[in-house]
Design a protein around this motif. Structure first.
Motif, PDB file in Angstrom:
ATOM      1  N   GLN A  13       0.827  -1.262   0.110  1.00 59.57           N
ATOM      2  CA  GLN A  13      -0.062  -0.070   0.151  1.00 59.57           C
ATOM      3  C   GLN A  13       0.900   1.396  -0.027  1.00 59.57           C
ATOM      4  N   TRP A  14       0.488   2.411  -0.559  1.00 63.26           N
ATOM      5  CA  TRP A  14       0.855   3.678  -0.429  1.00 63.26           C
ATOM      6  C   TRP A  14       0.701   4.132   0.941  1.00 63.26           C
ATOM      7  N   THR A  15       1.720   4.633   1.728  1.00 62.92           N
ATOM      8  CA  THR A  15       1.495   4.833   3.011  1.00 62.92           C
ATOM      9  C   THR A  15       2.183   6.265   3.371  1.00 62.92           C
ATOM     10  N   ASP A  16       1.648   6.898   4.019  1.00 62.50           N
ATOM     11  CA  ASP A  16       2.433   8.371   4.447  1.00 62.50           C
ATOM     12  C   ASP A  16       3.289   8.080   5.460  1.00 62.50           C
ATOM     13  N   ALA A  17       4.379   9.016   5.745  1.00 66.86           N
ATOM     14  CA  ALA A  17       5.187   8.832   6.841  1.00 66.86           C
ATOM     15  C   ALA A  17       4.407   8.891   8.013  1.00 66.86           C
ATOM     16  N   ALA A  18       4.817   8.204   9.021  1.00 64.05           N
ATOM     17  CA  ALA A  18       4.058   8.231  10.348  1.00 64.05           C
ATOM     18  C   ALA A  18       3.981   9.699  10.934  1.00 64.05           C
ATOM     19  N   ASP A  19       5.157  10.439  10.668  1.00 59.87           N
ATOM     20  CA  ASP A  19       5.111  11.894  11.520  1.00 59.87           C
ATOM     21  C   ASP A  19       4.896  12.955  10.265  1.00 59.87           C
ATOM     22  N   GLY A  20       4.393  12.386   9.020  1.00 55.96           N
ATOM     23  CA  GLY A  20       4.039  13.340   7.945  1.00 55.96           C
ATOM     24  C   GLY A  20       5.221  13.969   7.315  1.00 55.96           C
ATOM     25  N   ALA A  21       6.489  13.371   7.752  1.00 59.17           N
ATOM     26  CA  ALA A  21       7.393  14.036   6.901  1.00 59.17           C
ATOM     27  C   ALA A  21       7.658  13.923   5.603  1.00 59.17           C
ATOM     28  N   ARG A  22       8.231  14.879   4.734  1.00 59.47           N
ATOM     29  CA  ARG A  22       8.344  14.659   3.076  1.00 59.47           C
ATOM     30  C   ARG A  22       9.718  15.304   2.961  1.00 59.47           C
ATOM     31  N   VAL A  23      10.069  14.916   1.718  1.00 58.99           N
ATOM     32  CA  VAL A  23      11.470  15.383   1.163  1.00 58.99           C
ATOM     33  C   VAL A  23      11.172  15.617  -0.148  1.00 58.99           C
ATOM     34  N   GLU A  24      12.138  17.145  -0.453  1.00 58.09           N
ATOM     35  CA  GLU A  24      11.889  17.381  -1.828  1.00 58.09           C
ATOM     36  C   GLU A  24      12.917  16.693  -2.599  1.00 58.09           C
ATOM     37  N   VAL A  25      12.442  16.575  -3.958  1.00 61.85           N
ATOM     38  CA  VAL A  25      13.215  16.111  -5.060  1.00 61.85           C
ATOM     39  C   VAL A  25      13.528  17.122  -5.922  1.00 61.85           C
ATOM     40  N   GLU A  26      15.133  17.349  -6.229  1.00 70.95           N
ATOM     41  CA  GLU A  26      15.286  18.207  -7.082  1.00 70.95           C
ATOM     42  C   GLU A  26      15.652  17.598  -8.441  1.00 70.95           C
ATOM     43  N   ASN A  27      15.553  18.262  -9.585  1.00 71.43           N
ATOM     44  CA  ASN A  27      15.951  17.964 -10.856  1.00 71.43           C
ATOM     45  C   ASN A  27      17.483  18.682 -10.928  1.00 71.43           C
ATOM     46  N   PRO A  28      18.437  17.675 -10.990  1.00 74.47           N
ATOM     47  CA  PRO A  28      19.843  18.362 -10.803  1.00 74.47           C
ATOM     48  C   PRO A  28      20.261  19.038 -11.860  1.00 74.47           C
ATOM     49  N   ALA A  29      19.442  18.812 -13.097  1.00 78.97           N
ATOM     50  CA  ALA A  29      20.047  19.556 -14.402  1.00 78.97           C
ATOM     51  C   ALA A  29      19.177  20.919 -14.637  1.00 78.97           C
ATOM     52  N   THR A  30      18.123  21.206 -13.602  1.00 73.62           N
ATOM     53  CA  THR A  30      17.643  22.645 -13.625  1.00 73.62           C
ATOM     54  C   THR A  30      17.695  23.144 -12.409  1.00 73.62           C
ATOM     55  N   GLY A  31      17.886  22.427 -11.198  1.00 72.66           N
ATOM     56  CA  GLY A  31      17.998  23.001  -9.961  1.00 72.66           C
ATOM     57  C   GLY A  31      16.281  23.384  -9.237  1.00 72.66           C
ATOM     58  N   PHE A  87       9.358   5.381 -16.868  1.00 75.89           N
ATOM     59  CA  PHE A  87      10.447   5.100 -15.991  1.00 75.89           C
ATOM     60  C   PHE A  87      11.557   5.969 -16.352  1.00 75.89           C
ATOM     61  N   ALA A  88      12.042   5.921 -17.554  1.00 81.12           N
ATOM     62  CA  ALA A  88      13.344   6.617 -18.239  1.00 81.12           C
ATOM     63  C   ALA A  88      12.994   8.067 -17.904  1.00 81.12           C
ATOM     64  N   ARG A  89      12.041   8.635 -18.110  1.00 79.75           N
ATOM     65  CA  ARG A  89      11.818  10.090 -18.033  1.00 79.75           C
ATOM     66  C   ARG A  89      12.127  10.417 -16.667  1.00 79.75           C
ATOM     67  N   ILE A  90      11.359   9.749 -15.682  1.00 73.26           N
ATOM     68  CA  ILE A  90      11.674  10.019 -14.279  1.00 73.26           C
ATOM     69  C   ILE A  90      12.858   9.945 -13.730  1.00 73.26           C
ATOM     70  N   GLU A  91      13.608   8.909 -14.230  1.00 76.26           N
ATOM     71  CA  GLU A  91      15.077   8.721 -13.828  1.00 76.26           C
ATOM     72  C   GLU A  91      15.740   9.914 -14.276  1.00 76.26           C
ATOM     73  N   SER A  92      15.714  10.265 -15.601  1.00 80.09           N
ATOM     74  CA  SER A  92      16.372  11.297 -15.953  1.00 80.09           C
ATOM     75  C   SER A  92      16.384  12.753 -15.091  1.00 80.09           C
ATOM     76  N   GLU A  93      14.709  12.805 -14.870  1.00 78.43           N
ATOM     77  CA  GLU A  93      14.468  14.036 -14.172  1.00 78.43           C
ATOM     78  C   GLU A  93      14.945  14.202 -12.564  1.00 78.43           C
ATOM     79  N   ASP A  94      15.174  12.916 -12.068  1.00 79.29           N
ATOM     80  CA  ASP A  94      15.686  12.790 -10.745  1.00 79.29           C
ATOM     81  C   ASP A  94      17.227  12.888 -10.820  1.00 79.29           C
ATOM     82  N   THR A  95      17.921  12.331 -11.737  1.00 76.26           N
ATOM     83  CA  THR A  95      19.480  12.245 -11.827  1.00 76.26           C
ATOM     84  C   THR A  95      20.141  13.158 -12.575  1.00 76.26           C
ATOM     85  N   GLY A  96      19.311  13.580 -13.780  1.00 77.02           N
ATOM     86  CA  GLY A  96      20.038  14.512 -14.557  1.00 77.02           C
ATOM     87  C   GLY A  96      20.918  13.873 -15.566  1.00 77.02           C
TER      88      GLY A  96
END
Ligand SMILES: NCCCC=O
Length: 480
Positions: A13-31, A87-96
């Motif tokens: 199941q998709w599950t939220d973090a127990a404390d609701g914390a979230r982390v931002e994902v940056e596109n390193p090719a754009t910042g 998948f390839a598009r998201i991989e490139s967005e996350d890694t540059g």
């Protein structure tokens, strides 16, 4: 599943973090920030481990026949193939990394082939045997899955490394908690969800993003930890695993030497070693990092390497001409650039590159450096950037000694037309892989792993499945 606002994948199941914390994902090719992902804390990891333990103990996965497990892995490969562009598009967005050249062109096809290989490997039960080894007894050797495993993957090949961990462990019958790197979590989370669609039961694959590796390594119900990452991380994982005497599987840093003899095809050297140096922005533990060439061909090697590296098209990962994208982060760019600056200050000559690129994101130029000492930082330490050094040797023995003279032992290469020399040199090099007249290619069937401080245990191949199995001896008193 919304790829810009993702949760953790726990117990199907998709599950939220127990404390609701979230982390931002940056596109390193754009910042730019492109997504947020739930950030796991202790409670979430405990929940994921409990799910993996229940799923292991009740045999919902290990109790299937190899053929049933293989069918799920094959279906997973088919599903991934049907969504490879996404998948390839998201991989490139996350890694540059370049979408066409690398994500879609290499990483995704290899992931799919790896899964098909592990589907087949699940059914290879060779090597088990039974017999009478003491009078009146029959012995049987069982090969059973080690148990719930913790898997810590790096940011350089997020999906591929997830597949290298999940593929063999699932083939063996283990359950898993996979922790992708916080910088690049999305394709691993998507793969987690896809395992359910492939028919893999809930709780068998759990994916948690966050700085929670230590919770996995110290958890008593996790029976084995597999890490791909830096050597320093490997040392601390190993120490942490010692308290609960876990099996560890470590694929760590590298500093690959490339020995180029005077009879080598110099154009081939430039073609192969430039790709192996800039591919994935050099963020590859097997990258070509140290050319050690015969002194008689030094000038030629310097010229062809500098020319080849100058031709690399660096830029937007989604431009089809791009061969090299960004570095993973601002911090990593600073580290790579710092290594080159230290080398300059230490008397090295930068033949090309050696500069950050002035554009949004974190870009660096492909770099060739010469006039370096064997004991210098740039020769001894892992840079993990598109940077290669050139040194010279007088004879074969010196070439081997220089190649081996680092703490790492992951990958290496030899360029020569002399077959006898390839035999001598490949035997003498203390590296888990030795390529001859090439550098970088791998296949699903070929064992990949290091010696010395590059770790131990194999990824890929049937050996990887074996690393997730334990041997049990059953000795039966037959009364004979
Ligand atoms: N070329 C694949 C290497 C995997 C780790 O960086």
């Amino acid at each position: 599943m919304n790829a810009t606002e993702m949760k953790l994948w726990i117990n199907g199941q998709w599950t939220d973090a127990a404390d609701g914390a979230r982390v931002e994902v940056e596109n390193p090719a754009t910042g730019e920030t492109i997504a947020t992902v739930a950030k796991a804390g202790e409670k979430d990891v405990l929940k994921a481990v409990a799910a993996a333990k229940t799923a292991f103990d009740d045999g919902r996965w290990s109790g299937l026949t190899p053929s049933q497990r293989a069918k799920c892995l094959w279906t997973l490969a088919d599903l991934l193939e049907s969504r490879k562009e996404e998948f390839a598009r998201i991989e490139s967005e996350d890694t540059g990394k370049p979408y066409e050249f690398l994500s879609l062109g290499a990483d995704l096809p290899f992931c799919i082939d790896n899964l098909r290989f592990f589907a087949a490997a699940a059914r290879d039960t060779g090597g088990h045997h039974a017999g009478e080894f003491a009078p009146g007894y029959t012995s049987i050797y069982r090969r059973d899955p080690v148990g719930p495993v913790g898997q810590i993957a790096p940011w350089n090949y997020p999906l591929l490394m997830g597949v290298w961990k999940l593929g063999p462990s699932l083939a063996a019958g283990c359950t898993a908690v996979l922790k992708p790197a916080s910088l690049t979590p999305r394709t691993s989370l998507m793969l987690g969800e896809m395992t359910a669609e492939a028919g893999i039961p809930d709780g068998v694959v759990n994916v948690v993003a966050g700085s929670v590796g230590h919770i996995l390594t110290s958890h008593p119900d996790i029976r084995m930890v597999s890490l791909t990452g830096a050597t320093e991380t490997g040392k601390s994982v190993m120490k942490s695993c010692a308290d609960t005497v876990k099996r560890v599987h470590l694929e760590l840093g590298g500093k690959a030497p490339c020995l180029v003899f005077s009879d080598a095809d110099i154009d081939l050297v430039a073609e192969k070693l430039s790709v192996a140096a800039f591919c994935n922005s050099g963020q590859d533990c097997t990258a070509a990092t140290r050319i050690i060439c015969h002194k008689s061909i030094e000038k030629q090697v310097c010229n062809v390497m500098a020319e080849a590296m100058k031709k690399v098209v660096v830029g937007d990962p989604f431009d089809s001409r791009t061969m090299m994208g960004s570095m993973i982060s601002a911090r990593h760019l600073e580290m790579v650039s710092g290594f080159v600056d230290h080398a300059r200050a230490d008397g090295a000559t930068v033949l090309c590159g050696g500069q950050k690129i002035d554009r949004p994101g974190h870009f660096y130029t492909p770099t060739v450096i010469t006039d370096v000492r064997q004991d210098s930082e740039i020769v001894q330490q892992e840079v993990f950037g598109p940077v290669i050094t050139i040194q010279t040797f007088d004879d074969e023995a010196q070439a081997i000694a220089m190649g081996n003279d680092v703490v790492f032992g992951l990958a290496s290469s030899v360029f020569t037309k002399d077959v006898a020399r390839t035999m001598r040199v490949s035997k003498a090099l203390e590296f888990g892989t030795v390529w001859v007249n090439d550098h970088l290619p791998l296949a699903s069937e070929t064992p990949h792993g290091g010696f010395k401080q590059s770790g131990f245990g194999k990824d890929l191949s049937a050996e990887a499945v074996g690393d997730y199995l334990v041997t049990k001896h059953v000795m039966i008193n037959t009364g004979a």
